[in-house]
Scaffold this active site. Sequence first.
Site, mmCIF file in Angstrom:
data_model
loop_
_atom_site.group_PDB
_atom_site.id
_atom_site.type_symbol
_atom_site.label_atom_id
_atom_site.label_comp_id
_atom_site.label_asym_id
_atom_site.label_seq_id
_atom_site.Cartn_x
_atom_site.Cartn_y
_atom_site.Cartn_z
ATOM 1 N N ASP A 30 0.843 -1.196 0.000
ATOM 2 C CA ASP A 30 0.000 0.000 0.000
ATOM 3 C C ASP A 30 0.881 1.250 0.000
ATOM 4 O OD1 ASP A 30 -3.234 0.457 0.949
ATOM 5 O OD2 ASP A 30 -1.873 2.168 1.095
ATOM 6 N N HIS A 46 -11.313 -7.473 -13.206
ATOM 7 C CA HIS A 46 -11.946 -6.311 -12.562
ATOM 8 C C HIS A 46 -13.253 -6.729 -11.895
ATOM 9 C CE1 HIS A 46 -12.926 -2.116 -11.780
ATOM 10 N NE2 HIS A 46 -14.176 -2.452 -12.077
ATOM 11 N N ASN A 86 -13.004 -3.291 2.242
ATOM 12 C CA ASN A 86 -14.034 -2.277 2.424
ATOM 13 C C ASN A 86 -14.999 -2.330 1.250
ATOM 14 O OD1 ASN A 86 -12.950 -1.151 4.844
ATOM 15 N ND2 ASN A 86 -11.348 -0.179 3.627
ATOM 16 N N HIS A 99 -10.229 -5.370 -3.396
ATOM 17 C CA HIS A 99 -8.875 -5.513 -2.852
ATOM 18 C C HIS A 99 -8.974 -5.902 -1.391
ATOM 19 C CE1 HIS A 99 -10.152 -1.282 -2.549
ATOM 20 N NE2 HIS A 99 -9.470 -1.225 -1.420
ATOM 21 N N HIS A 101 -6.867 -5.729 2.055
ATOM 22 C CA HIS A 101 -5.745 -5.182 2.799
ATOM 23 C C HIS A 101 -5.220 -6.269 3.735
ATOM 24 C CE1 HIS A 101 -6.843 -0.773 2.255
ATOM 25 N NE2 HIS A 101 -8.031 -1.318 2.018
#
Length: 113
Positions: A30, A46, A86, A99, A101
Amino acid sequence: MEDCLFCKIASGQIPSKKLYEDEKVFAFYDIDPQAPVHFLVVPKEHIPSPAGICPQNQETVGHIFSVIARLAEELGLENGYRVVTNCGEDAGQSVQHLHFHVLAKRSLAWPPG
Ligand code: AMP
Ligand code: ZN
């Protein structure tokens, strides 16, 4: 997908600090780390958000979690780590490409704010 930041990172059009790549998945650090170790794992396909996970792409999503476990072992995250995704505005999703994290190497508060 044109004009998607993480599609461009996953295809190498935009540089990143790459951690891992295979035919389905891309992992990179990140740019604004929130922990001593903070990287992102994305599908090359995607998918706009976690709300876009469906039977057609669930194998890729499962694969992402096995990649996370492998990277955590390679990076020595034996003390633990947190995986966060998120979804949408209230959760603070700022990039509209699925994505995950991975945050580690510090004590993480629970529940999140
Ligand atoms: P989220 O807010 O959950 O959508 O997460 C998006 C994440 O992408 C944030 O933690 C950003 O710091 C990170 N990010 C944005 N642009 C880049 C970039 N070019 N390279 C690496 N990470 C990025
Ligand atoms: Zn994308």
